[in-house]
Motif scaffolding. Structure first.
Motif, PDB file in Angstrom:
ATOM      1  N   ALA A  74       2.529  15.894 -36.093  1.00 38.69           N
ATOM      2  CA  ALA A  74       1.336  15.908 -37.076  1.00 38.69           C
ATOM      3  C   ALA A  74       2.085  15.259 -38.614  1.00 38.69           C
ATOM      4  O   ALA A  74       1.000  15.200 -39.477  1.00 38.69           O
ATOM      5  CB  ALA A  74       1.875  17.455 -37.652  1.00 38.69           C
ATOM      6  N   TYR A  75       3.576  15.709 -39.338  1.00 39.03           N
ATOM      7  CA  TYR A  75       3.850  14.455 -40.304  1.00 39.03           C
ATOM      8  C   TYR A  75       3.482  12.791 -40.302  1.00 39.03           C
ATOM      9  O   TYR A  75       2.567  12.138 -41.481  1.00 39.03           O
ATOM     10  CB  TYR A  75       5.052  14.444 -40.633  1.00 39.03           C
ATOM     11  CG  TYR A  75       5.536  14.062 -41.130  1.00 39.03           C
ATOM     12  CD1 TYR A  75       5.323  14.337 -42.936  1.00 39.03           C
ATOM     13  CD2 TYR A  75       6.256  12.710 -41.448  1.00 39.03           C
ATOM     14  CE1 TYR A  75       5.771  13.552 -44.239  1.00 39.03           C
ATOM     15  CE2 TYR A  75       6.341  12.597 -42.534  1.00 39.03           C
ATOM     16  CZ  TYR A  75       6.861  12.917 -44.028  1.00 39.03           C
ATOM     17  OH  TYR A  75       7.099  12.728 -45.276  1.00 39.03           O
TER      18      TYR A  75
ATOM     19  N   ASP B  19       0.711  12.029 -38.229  1.00 38.35           N
ATOM     20  CA  ASP B  19      -0.541  11.762 -38.151  1.00 38.35           C
ATOM     21  C   ASP B  19      -1.587  11.924 -39.571  1.00 38.35           C
ATOM     22  O   ASP B  19      -2.487  11.454 -40.022  1.00 38.35           O
ATOM     23  CB  ASP B  19      -1.672  13.402 -37.612  1.00 38.35           C
ATOM     24  CG  ASP B  19      -0.921  12.579 -36.505  1.00 38.35           C
ATOM     25  OD1 ASP B  19      -0.914  11.636 -35.604  1.00 38.35           O
ATOM     26  OD2 ASP B  19      -1.488  14.369 -35.236  1.00 38.35           O
ATOM     27  N   ARG B  20      -0.612  12.203 -41.441  1.00 41.60           N
ATOM     28  CA  ARG B  20      -0.889  12.563 -42.279  1.00 41.60           C
ATOM     29  C   ARG B  20      -0.346  11.779 -42.930  1.00 41.60           C
ATOM     30  O   ARG B  20      -1.029  11.624 -44.299  1.00 41.60           O
ATOM     31  CB  ARG B  20      -0.056  14.100 -42.854  1.00 41.60           C
ATOM     32  CG  ARG B  20      -0.710  15.514 -42.190  1.00 41.60           C
ATOM     33  CD  ARG B  20      -0.718  16.483 -42.934  1.00 41.60           C
ATOM     34  NE  ARG B  20       0.829  16.612 -43.165  1.00 41.60           N
ATOM     35  CZ  ARG B  20       2.241  17.385 -42.262  1.00 41.60           C
ATOM     36  NH1 ARG B  20       1.638  17.551 -41.278  1.00 41.60           N
ATOM     37  NH2 ARG B  20       3.360  17.444 -42.715  1.00 41.60           N
TER      38      ARG B  20
ATOM     39  N   GLU C 249      11.038  19.378 -36.509  1.00 35.50           N
ATOM     40  CA  GLU C 249      10.518  20.182 -35.920  1.00 35.50           C
ATOM     41  C   GLU C 249      10.740  20.680 -35.586  1.00 35.50           C
ATOM     42  O   GLU C 249      12.574  20.924 -35.663  1.00 35.50           O
ATOM     43  CB  GLU C 249      10.863  18.745 -34.497  1.00 35.50           C
ATOM     44  CG  GLU C 249       9.405  17.702 -34.262  1.00 35.50           C
ATOM     45  CD  GLU C 249       9.524  17.461 -33.082  1.00 35.50           C
ATOM     46  OE1 GLU C 249       8.766  16.829 -32.512  1.00 35.50           O
ATOM     47  OE2 GLU C 249      10.743  16.372 -32.359  1.00 35.50           O
TER      48      GLU C 249
ATOM     49  N   TYR D 136      -6.163  20.240 -34.766  1.00 38.27           N
ATOM     50  CA  TYR D 136      -4.804  19.597 -35.850  1.00 38.27           C
ATOM     51  C   TYR D 136      -5.199  19.742 -36.927  1.00 38.27           C
ATOM     52  O   TYR D 136      -4.313  20.424 -37.873  1.00 38.27           O
ATOM     53  CB  TYR D 136      -6.021  18.286 -36.148  1.00 38.27           C
ATOM     54  CG  TYR D 136      -5.331  17.798 -34.169  1.00 38.27           C
ATOM     55  CD1 TYR D 136      -4.458  17.085 -33.838  1.00 38.27           C
ATOM     56  CD2 TYR D 136      -6.031  17.655 -33.331  1.00 38.27           C
ATOM     57  CE1 TYR D 136      -3.856  17.119 -32.385  1.00 38.27           C
ATOM     58  CE2 TYR D 136      -6.179  17.202 -32.061  1.00 38.27           C
ATOM     59  CZ  TYR D 136      -4.353  16.593 -31.469  1.00 38.27           C
ATOM     60  OH  TYR D 136      -3.858  15.951 -30.833  1.00 38.27           O
ATOM     61  N   GLU D 137      -6.632  20.570 -37.616  1.00 32.16           N
ATOM     62  CA  GLU D 137      -7.121  20.736 -38.738  1.00 32.16           C
ATOM     63  C   GLU D 137      -7.950  21.905 -38.608  1.00 32.16           C
ATOM     64  O   GLU D 137      -9.097  22.108 -38.506  1.00 32.16           O
ATOM     65  CB  GLU D 137      -7.429  20.212 -39.842  1.00 32.16           C
ATOM     66  CG  GLU D 137      -6.455  18.922 -40.359  1.00 32.16           C
ATOM     67  CD  GLU D 137      -6.674  17.679 -40.674  1.00 32.16           C
ATOM     68  OE1 GLU D 137      -8.183  18.385 -41.585  1.00 32.16           O
ATOM     69  OE2 GLU D 137      -6.867  16.563 -41.169  1.00 32.16           O
TER      70      GLU D 137
ATOM     71  N   THR E 111      -5.330  16.016 -25.766  1.00 32.64           N
ATOM     72  CA  THR E 111      -4.606  17.159 -26.594  1.00 32.64           C
ATOM     73  C   THR E 111      -3.511  17.826 -25.662  1.00 32.64           C
ATOM     74  O   THR E 111      -2.997  18.650 -26.501  1.00 32.64           O
ATOM     75  CB  THR E 111      -5.147  17.753 -27.251  1.00 32.64           C
ATOM     76  OG1 THR E 111      -6.274  17.032 -28.811  1.00 32.64           O
ATOM     77  CG2 THR E 111      -4.836  18.570 -29.020  1.00 32.64           C
TER      78      THR E 111
ATOM     79  N   ASN F 217      -0.425  16.657 -24.702  1.00 25.97           N
ATOM     80  CA  ASN F 217       0.147  16.211 -25.428  1.00 25.97           C
ATOM     81  C   ASN F 217       1.359  17.857 -26.010  1.00 25.97           C
ATOM     82  O   ASN F 217       2.956  17.677 -26.923  1.00 25.97           O
ATOM     83  CB  ASN F 217      -0.219  16.151 -27.468  1.00 25.97           C
ATOM     84  CG  ASN F 217       0.179  13.791 -27.144  1.00 25.97           C
ATOM     85  OD1 ASN F 217      -0.125  13.827 -25.978  1.00 25.97           O
ATOM     86  ND2 ASN F 217      -1.174  14.447 -27.627  1.00 25.97           N
TER      87      ASN F 217
ATOM     88  N   TYR G  98       2.502  18.529 -30.231  1.00 22.84           N
ATOM     89  CA  TYR G  98       2.717  20.119 -31.243  1.00 22.84           C
ATOM     90  C   TYR G  98       2.563  21.223 -30.983  1.00 22.84           C
ATOM     91  O   TYR G  98       2.932  21.533 -29.373  1.00 22.84           O
ATOM     92  CB  TYR G  98       0.738  19.671 -31.416  1.00 22.84           C
ATOM     93  CG  TYR G  98       0.431  18.327 -31.931  1.00 22.84           C
ATOM     94  CD1 TYR G  98       0.352  17.804 -33.014  1.00 22.84           C
ATOM     95  CD2 TYR G  98      -0.003  17.121 -30.951  1.00 22.84           C
ATOM     96  CE1 TYR G  98      -0.100  16.773 -33.403  1.00 22.84           C
ATOM     97  CE2 TYR G  98      -0.048  15.889 -31.074  1.00 22.84           C
ATOM     98  CZ  TYR G  98       0.027  16.013 -32.444  1.00 22.84           C
ATOM     99  OH  TYR G  98      -0.758  14.548 -33.079  1.00 22.84           O
TER     100      TYR G  98
ATOM    101  N   GLN H 292      -2.145  28.012 -31.832  1.00 28.96           N
ATOM    102  CA  GLN H 292      -1.793  28.652 -32.343  1.00 28.96           C
ATOM    103  C   GLN H 292      -2.197  29.628 -31.585  1.00 28.96           C
ATOM    104  O   GLN H 292      -1.533  31.119 -31.884  1.00 28.96           O
ATOM    105  CB  GLN H 292      -3.929  28.126 -33.424  1.00 28.96           C
ATOM    106  CG  GLN H 292      -3.845  27.228 -34.547  1.00 28.96           C
ATOM    107  CD  GLN H 292      -3.412  25.565 -34.232  1.00 28.96           C
ATOM    108  OE1 GLN H 292      -4.295  25.699 -33.522  1.00 28.96           O
ATOM    109  NE2 GLN H 292      -2.458  24.442 -34.992  1.00 28.96           N
TER     110      GLN H 292
END
Length: 600
Positions: free
Chosen positions: A121-122, A124-125, A334, A358-359, A391, A394, A400, A403
């Motif tokens: 995710a890092y 990705d940003r 991680e 993702y968000e 996804t 992954n 990832y 949630q």
């Protein structure tokens, strides 16, 4: 009606000293060299005071009193001062530069190791250009702040203190006149410090933009050429390049105006000194040698004061760069809290109510997914683009974290395994193959144990992937370089090397993400035969858009909008006449109808 914006507060504005202490802590790891350098700086600084002090006997003893003893030793003293100064400067510069390059190496190594273990995710940003800029440009700024600026701070501070002490010894009244301007100098430096740090931070962000735009064009140069995007890319690069130039010029303007302002205050102090020294009451107490020595010390103060003022720019650049670097180093890695051993998995995969976004504000990509995959089973994931297939796979190597829900491997939550052991169970062949700028053999053996990376094993894997037929035609065979990301090979050749890499790893779980998409029909048949051998006795998850490649899968899972719609074999799903049947009809029947219509 526009809402007025609150004034922005620069991040880390009040933490400059804390950042600088953290920078210096890296230099202190090499304290023996640092200690030699500091001692050499102090010796070098003392020669400035020594030279000013030499002016007193030189003028009074040589020219006024004409003392032969003084005349005899003065030349040797001058030479001696400059010999000591030369040795001191060499030791100070060499040792501090040695420390500086060690700090650069250490910080780059820490950042690179940290990036290797950052969550997906890092990335990705954050753009790759910004991260590369931190590894290159920002680290150099930090090195200057932690070493070069330290040279100026130590050497020139000692020089200023030594000269002021000598001036106080000569005449306290004249020296106190110099200190009158100190508050004005401190105020000017403080205001400039804040501006330096703001501009430095913006320059570093701007350098990241320059690197990012340049990297995109270099990676996509074929697309740029074929679509005639040269003018657009040139304009885009000109925009970020010009922004970077303007920011640098703001820094130069601030720095250039700062020195004359400080020197103006020093000139005021010098004018007051000259005026006071020429008064009748002062002339009776001050000899020629004392006055010349005092004025020499005064002039010698100008250079270190100028350097101390100028070092502020370097210091603030380093602090701003340090905030970026330590911001990266302080990012959480991680999560690897697992402790259960996993020598070799059986390959039983279970998803229990897995949901992922993702968000969160953009909605869930996976919603309450339940799926069981038996050991050795080949399961194909199909569906329209954006249905959540990639996804889902992954989540298995924990790129990832879901949630909600759990993913089990062999009945254990995958979070209970150590990341390295979990990922050792998985081999991956994707649509977009990543090759490194190494030989073909190096790319096939990438990440494999040493015992599996001998040439015989590599050759066997390449033959199973039907790659040796083109490798043997190459001049250097397995030792042929592939170029940057395999640019010297065709798409099909890159795909076969990736399949050979997965074969050599011999992992119990295999993920195939459009693994035959880049191959022509003949190559696809060859690779499909290799994949049939590869998937045997392995749990395989296949992502496919072409349904013809997954008709023989043990089970097909149809996904839509992050949910599992249907599961079953190819025949079962066609007979059900649901979502899979409609996808199949779109791919196989409509083209035939179009061809028939075209024939009529």
């Amino acid at each position: 009606m526009n809402t007025p914006r609150s004034p922005q507060v620069e991040p880390g504005e009040v933490s400059g000293m804390r950042v600088y202490r953290r920078l210096l802590s890296h230099s202190l790891h090499y304290w023996p060299y640092l200690a030699v350098s500091v001692v050499a700086m102090i010796v070098t600084a003392s020669t400035e005071t020594g030279f000013a002090a030499l002016m007193r006997p030189l003028m009074d003893g040589s020219f006024v009193e004409q003392d032969p003893n003084v005349i005899r030793w003065i030349p040797f003293a001058i030479v001696g001062i400059f010999v000591v100064r030369g040795v001191g400067e060499f030791l100070a510069n060499y040792c501090i530069k040695w420390v500086g390059r060690r700090v650069v190496k250490e910080l780059r190594g820490q950042m690179f190791r940290h990036l290797l273990h950052m969550p997906a995710a890092y990335f990705d940003r954050n753009s790759g250009g910004q991260l590369i800029s931190r590894l290159t440009y920002n680290v150099e700024q930090v090195a200057q702040a932690s070493t070069d600026s330290l040279t100026v701070l130590v050497r020139d501070s000692v020089t200023v203190l030594g000269l002021l002490a000598w001036m106080l010894y000569l005449n306290a009244t004249l020296t106190l006149t110099v200190l009158i301007v100190a508050p004005a100098v401190v105020f000017a430096v403080d205001r400039v410090t804040r501006r330096f740090r703001r501009i430095s931070r913006r320059i570093q962000n701007s350098m990241g933009d320059v690197t990012h735009v340049a990297g995109e064009v270099l990676d996509g140069h074929r697309v740029v050429k074929i679509f005639g995007g040269e003018d657009f890319e040139e304009a885009r690069f000109e925009e970020v390049n010009e922004r970077n130039r303007r920011l640098h010029m703001k820094m130069v303007a601030t720095q250039s105006s700062n020195v004359p302002i400080v020197q103006f205050f020093v000139a005021i102090a010098l004018a007051l000194i000259v005026w006071l020294a020429t008064q009748d009451s002062m002339l009776q107490d001050v000899s020629v040698g004392t006055f010349v020595s005092f004025v020499t010390a005064m002039f010698l103060l100008l250079a270190p004061i100028r350097r101390l003022v100028n070092v502020n720019a370097t210091l603030q650049k380093g602090i701003a760069a340090g905030q970026n670097i330590f911001g990266l180093l302080d990012e959480p890695l991680e999560r690897d809290t697992g402790s259960s051993p996993l020598p070799r998995a059986r390959g039983e995969i279970t998803l229990q109510g897995v949901s992922f976004a993702y968000e969160p504000e953009k909605g869930e990509v996976l919603q309450d997914v339940h799926l069981e995959v038996a050991p050795g089973e080949t399961v194909a994931l199909v569906g329209r683009s954006g249905s959540g297939k990639t996804t889902l796979v992954n989540l298995l190597p924990r790129f990832y974290e879901p949630q909600r829900g759990r993913i089990l491997l062999d009945g254990e939550d995958i979070r209970s395994y150590r990341l390295a052991e979990l990922r050792r169970q998985i081999a991956y062949v994707g649509q977009h193959v990543t090759l490194f700028n190494d030989t073909i053999a190096g790319n096939i053996a990438y990440g494999s144990p040493v015992e599996a990376a001998d040439e015989a094993c590599i050759r066997e894997a390449a033959e199973a992937a039907h790659a040796m037929e083109f490798i043997e035609r190459l001049p250097q065979g397995l030792q042929t370089p592939v170029g940057d990301n395999g640019v010297l090979l065709s798409g099909g050749q890159r795909q076969r090397i990736a399949i050979a890499r997965a074969l050599l790893k011999d992992a119990p779980i295999l993920i195939l993400d459009e693994a035959t998409s880049a191959l022509d029909t003949e190559s696809e048949r060859q690779i499909q035969a290799a994949l049939d051998n590869l998937v045997r006795n392995r749990t395989t998850l296949v992502i496919a858009h072409r349904l013809s490649t997954v008709e023989n899968a043990d089970r097909i899972v149809v996904m839509q909008a992050g949910r599992v719609l249907e599961t079953g074999t190819h025949r079962e799903l066609l007979a059900r006449d649901g979502a899979y049947a409609r996808l199949h009809q779109l791919q196989f029947h409509e083209p035939q109808a179009d061809a028939a219509a075209a024939g009529t």
